[in-house]
Design a protein around this motif. Sequence first.
Motif, PDB file in Angstrom:
ATOM      1  N   MET A 139       0.596  -1.396   0.391  1.00 37.11           N
ATOM      2  CA  MET A 139      -0.042   0.140   0.034  1.00 37.11           C
ATOM      3  C   MET A 139       0.881   1.721  -0.030  1.00 37.11           C
ATOM      4  O   MET A 139       1.923   1.458   0.804  1.00 37.11           O
ATOM      5  N   SER A 140       1.080   2.199  -1.123  1.00 43.74           N
ATOM      6  CA  SER A 140       1.230   2.981  -0.870  1.00 43.74           C
ATOM      7  C   SER A 140       1.320   4.000  -0.740  1.00 43.74           C
ATOM      8  O   SER A 140      -0.944   4.297  -0.622  1.00 43.74           O
ATOM      9  N   GLU A 141       1.292   5.223   0.244  1.00 44.43           N
ATOM     10  CA  GLU A 141       0.925   6.052   1.334  1.00 44.43           C
ATOM     11  C   GLU A 141       1.762   7.993   1.098  1.00 44.43           C
ATOM     12  O   GLU A 141       3.080   6.976   1.562  1.00 44.43           O
ATOM     13  N   ASN A 142       0.628   8.556   0.743  1.00 45.43           N
ATOM     14  CA  ASN A 142       1.754   9.859   0.904  1.00 45.43           C
ATOM     15  C   ASN A 142       0.386  11.023   2.179  1.00 45.43           C
ATOM     16  O   ASN A 142       0.106  11.698   1.248  1.00 45.43           O
ATOM     17  N   CYS A 143       0.350  10.069   2.836  1.00 44.46           N
ATOM     18  CA  CYS A 143      -0.523  10.892   3.797  1.00 44.46           C
ATOM     19  C   CYS A 143      -0.237  11.707   4.692  1.00 44.46           C
ATOM     20  O   CYS A 143       0.376  10.753   5.261  1.00 44.46           O
ATOM     21  N   ILE A 144      -0.383  12.705   5.552  1.00 47.88           N
ATOM     22  CA  ILE A 144       0.280  13.086   6.329  1.00 47.88           C
ATOM     23  C   ILE A 144      -0.279  13.582   7.551  1.00 47.88           C
ATOM     24  O   ILE A 144      -0.184  14.112   8.431  1.00 47.88           O
ATOM     25  N   LYS A 145      -1.762  13.544   7.263  1.00 50.73           N
ATOM     26  CA  LYS A 145      -2.904  13.256   8.577  1.00 50.73           C
ATOM     27  C   LYS A 145      -2.551  12.741   9.868  1.00 50.73           C
ATOM     28  O   LYS A 145      -2.447  11.742   9.499  1.00 50.73           O
ATOM     29  N   ARG A 146      -3.290  13.571  10.864  1.00 47.56           N
ATOM     30  CA  ARG A 146      -3.437  12.151  11.284  1.00 47.56           C
ATOM     31  C   ARG A 146      -4.374  11.520  12.202  1.00 47.56           C
ATOM     32  O   ARG A 146      -5.362  11.833  12.430  1.00 47.56           O
ATOM     33  N   GLU A 147      -4.390  11.026  12.489  1.00 44.74           N
ATOM     34  CA  GLU A 147      -6.251   9.940  12.894  1.00 44.74           C
ATOM     35  C   GLU A 147      -6.547  10.764  14.381  1.00 44.74           C
ATOM     36  O   GLU A 147      -5.626  10.373  15.042  1.00 44.74           O
ATOM     37  N   PRO A 148      -7.507  10.672  13.599  1.00 43.95           N
ATOM     38  CA  PRO A 148      -8.623  11.327  14.928  1.00 43.95           C
ATOM     39  C   PRO A 148      -8.724  10.625  15.913  1.00 43.95           C
ATOM     40  O   PRO A 148      -9.279   9.456  16.020  1.00 43.95           O
ATOM     41  N   ASN A 149      -8.833  11.075  17.051  1.00 43.00           N
ATOM     42  CA  ASN A 149      -8.958  10.450  18.281  1.00 43.00           C
ATOM     43  C   ASN A 149      -9.846  10.578  18.578  1.00 43.00           C
ATOM     44  O   ASN A 149      -9.664  12.432  19.670  1.00 43.00           O
ATOM     45  N   VAL A 150     -10.729  10.215  19.737  1.00 49.25           N
ATOM     46  CA  VAL A 150     -11.522  10.293  20.541  1.00 49.25           C
ATOM     47  C   VAL A 150     -11.131  10.622  22.114  1.00 49.25           C
ATOM     48  O   VAL A 150     -10.960   9.183  22.752  1.00 49.25           O
ATOM     49  N   SER A 151     -10.374  11.573  23.517  1.00 52.83           N
ATOM     50  CA  SER A 151      -9.650  11.267  24.080  1.00 52.83           C
ATOM     51  C   SER A 151     -10.978  10.694  24.807  1.00 52.83           C
ATOM     52  O   SER A 151     -12.180  10.972  24.908  1.00 52.83           O
ATOM     53  N   LYS A 152     -10.203   9.567  26.148  1.00 50.55           N
ATOM     54  CA  LYS A 152     -10.614   9.246  27.173  1.00 50.55           C
ATOM     55  C   LYS A 152     -10.983  10.214  28.477  1.00 50.55           C
ATOM     56  O   LYS A 152     -11.881  10.586  28.793  1.00 50.55           O
ATOM     57  N   LYS A 153     -10.043  11.858  27.602  1.00 44.64           N
ATOM     58  CA  LYS A 153     -10.885  12.691  28.636  1.00 44.64           C
ATOM     59  C   LYS A 153     -12.728  13.445  27.764  1.00 44.64           C
ATOM     60  O   LYS A 153     -13.404  13.666  29.070  1.00 44.64           O
ATOM     61  N   LYS A 154     -12.691  13.679  26.806  1.00 41.44           N
ATOM     62  CA  LYS A 154     -13.754  13.446  26.140  1.00 41.44           C
ATOM     63  C   LYS A 154     -15.117  12.719  26.678  1.00 41.44           C
ATOM     64  O   LYS A 154     -16.225  12.506  27.109  1.00 41.44           O
ATOM     65  N   ILE A 155     -14.068  11.842  26.399  1.00 37.98           N
ATOM     66  CA  ILE A 155     -15.109  10.459  26.649  1.00 37.98           C
ATOM     67  C   ILE A 155     -16.068  10.750  28.743  1.00 37.98           C
ATOM     68  O   ILE A 155     -17.249  10.357  28.762  1.00 37.98           O
ATOM     69  N   PHE A 156     -15.072  10.988  29.069  1.00 37.63           N
ATOM     70  CA  PHE A 156     -14.924  11.300  30.903  1.00 37.63           C
ATOM     71  C   PHE A 156     -15.824  12.305  30.475  1.00 37.63           C
ATOM     72  O   PHE A 156     -17.194  11.953  31.189  1.00 37.63           O
ATOM     73  N   VAL A 157     -15.547  13.222  30.130  1.00 36.78           N
ATOM     74  CA  VAL A 157     -16.727  14.442  30.423  1.00 36.78           C
ATOM     75  C   VAL A 157     -18.407  13.900  30.091  1.00 36.78           C
ATOM     76  O   VAL A 157     -18.699  14.590  30.621  1.00 36.78           O
ATOM     77  N   SER A 158     -18.313  13.658  28.600  1.00 37.50           N
ATOM     78  CA  SER A 158     -19.875  12.994  28.392  1.00 37.50           C
ATOM     79  C   SER A 158     -20.613  11.595  29.520  1.00 37.50           C
ATOM     80  O   SER A 158     -21.899  11.437  29.597  1.00 37.50           O
ATOM     81  N   LEU A 159     -19.801  10.947  30.015  1.00 37.02           N
ATOM     82  CA  LEU A 159     -20.456  10.198  31.137  1.00 37.02           C
ATOM     83  C   LEU A 159     -21.123  11.235  32.498  1.00 37.02           C
ATOM     84  O   LEU A 159     -21.866  10.588  32.930  1.00 37.02           O
ATOM     85  N   LEU A 160     -19.813  12.124  32.226  1.00 40.89           N
ATOM     86  CA  LEU A 160     -20.441  13.667  33.618  1.00 40.89           C
ATOM     87  C   LEU A 160     -21.939  13.559  33.477  1.00 40.89           C
ATOM     88  O   LEU A 160     -22.879  14.173  33.688  1.00 40.89           O
ATOM     89  N   PHE A 161     -22.350  13.931  32.551  1.00 38.91           N
ATOM     90  CA  PHE A 161     -24.137  13.791  31.893  1.00 38.91           C
ATOM     91  C   PHE A 161     -24.963  13.269  32.041  1.00 38.91           C
ATOM     92  O   PHE A 161     -26.066  13.561  32.810  1.00 38.91           O
ATOM     93  N   VAL A 162     -24.490  12.021  32.521  1.00 37.67           N
ATOM     94  CA  VAL A 162     -25.193  10.334  33.279  1.00 37.67           C
ATOM     95  C   VAL A 162     -26.277  10.738  34.656  1.00 37.67           C
ATOM     96  O   VAL A 162     -26.501  11.339  35.330  1.00 37.67           O
ATOM     97  N   PRO A 163     -24.587  11.277  35.268  1.00 41.01           N
ATOM     98  CA  PRO A 163     -25.223  11.546  37.173  1.00 41.01           C
ATOM     99  C   PRO A 163     -26.009  13.283  36.240  1.00 41.01           C
ATOM    100  O   PRO A 163     -26.920  12.900  37.836  1.00 41.01           O
ATOM    101  N   GLY A 164     -25.178  13.964  35.927  1.00 47.16           N
ATOM    102  CA  GLY A 164     -25.612  15.134  35.908  1.00 47.16           C
ATOM    103  C   GLY A 164     -26.830  15.302  35.773  1.00 47.16           C
ATOM    104  O   GLY A 164     -27.671  16.312  35.892  1.00 47.16           O
ATOM    105  N   PHE A 165     -27.697  14.427  34.697  1.00 45.22           N
ATOM    106  CA  PHE A 165     -28.907  14.787  34.299  1.00 45.22           C
ATOM    107  C   PHE A 165     -29.772  13.800  35.685  1.00 45.22           C
ATOM    108  O   PHE A 165     -31.120  14.511  35.693  1.00 45.22           O
ATOM    109  N   TYR A 166     -29.537  13.008  35.975  1.00 44.80           N
ATOM    110  CA  TYR A 166     -30.080  12.808  37.627  1.00 44.80           C
ATOM    111  C   TYR A 166     -30.216  13.560  38.560  1.00 44.80           C
ATOM    112  O   TYR A 166     -31.091  13.938  39.262  1.00 44.80           O
TER     113      TYR A 166
END
Length: 391
Positions: free
Chosen positions: A1-28
């Motif tokens: 596979m030839s590749e001339n890609c300089i873009k970095r793989e997008p990633n959803v950080s653990k921090k963002k997931i953690f913040v999104s999970l905080l909305f769950v107890p936040g709702f209650y």
Amino acid sequence: MSENCIKREPNVSKKKIFVSLLFVPGFYLMVLFTTGLIVFVGSGLIFIIHYFVGKFLGELGFAYFGLILLDALPFFGMIFGVVSCFIAIISMFFKNKQFEPAILINPHDHPKLRDLISELSVKMDSQMPDAIILHVKSKFFVSEGKINVFNGTAKGRILAISYPLLHVLTVNELRAIIAHELSHFTGRDLVFHRFVFPVYKGANKYLEYITSLFNHNGRRRPIFISIPMILPKVLMEYYLKIFHKYNMKISREMEYRADYIASKMCGKENFKEALSKLISHGNVFNRLIDEQMTEKIVHGFQFENYFSFYREHVETYKKQIEESLGKALRDHEVEYATHPTLKNRIVNLPNVDSIYDNNEEALDLINSFDYIEVSMTKYYNYYLNDNAIHF
């Protein structure tokens, strides 16, 4: 596979997931807070009524009876609001069974499709899906849990493949779409969808209950009944707006990551073409199948095989398909959308050449597809009848 890609793989950080999970107890916490607010406002309103009626009408004989009537309005409003809170919370624990207009297939009956998915699963270090379903509509997705379909129940890790698009996708393009879907298994995507989305749906149901207290059968309720819910409704709407905006942003980032992985695995052009066909053909097909099958049903007829009918007449819809693609490419990013726009998705794909050369029609991966098409058409006719769809 030839590749001339300089873009970095997008990633959803653990921090963002953690913040999104905080909305769950936040709702209650928000539910508890707004419930207390309903009681506080309702009690305060009753106190104010008592004070002013006692001060200005206390000497009149009918004042006491009028006081009881006035007290009853905010009291019932307060009770309705509190009961609605509990109903909304309880309803979250009794999920409606998910149903999809699809059929469950045995992968061993379709070895070419099974081998393609198995090969991708190994390369992507992902488990082979426990169940594969062929969807009547233009719809690819993965899920975990249970989904009821026409011929049974899909369980575990589920891969849904759009059956009608198999005749417009090449094997290379289908591989790229499946790689995109399997990438959701390899990230934190399903954790996000399993824990955050159900609570978000429950929060919206709670808001619906609260909002319904302002009107009954299209008629506005007395103001004293509605007052206890005004501030809780405003606060919950604001909270859900933030909740929705943040989580939709994460959802779009997850899609960018899945796009990136699919392109890395299968090549940019393959995924780009697959994505374009999925949107352009999909939008047209999804509309036509319901319109045309329903029209037949209304006149007392049924299609025996709608999928072959669409294939035979697809050139007739060429202009509509092109217009659908053009519109998708002109769409602007919406901050509350689950997916990025087609234009943004294409721009963010890494430049990777494909190592695959199978440009055969993806429908060739399905054995006895004519029998499957007749069965799916029959099932979907029943489905449209049962759901009384009108257009």
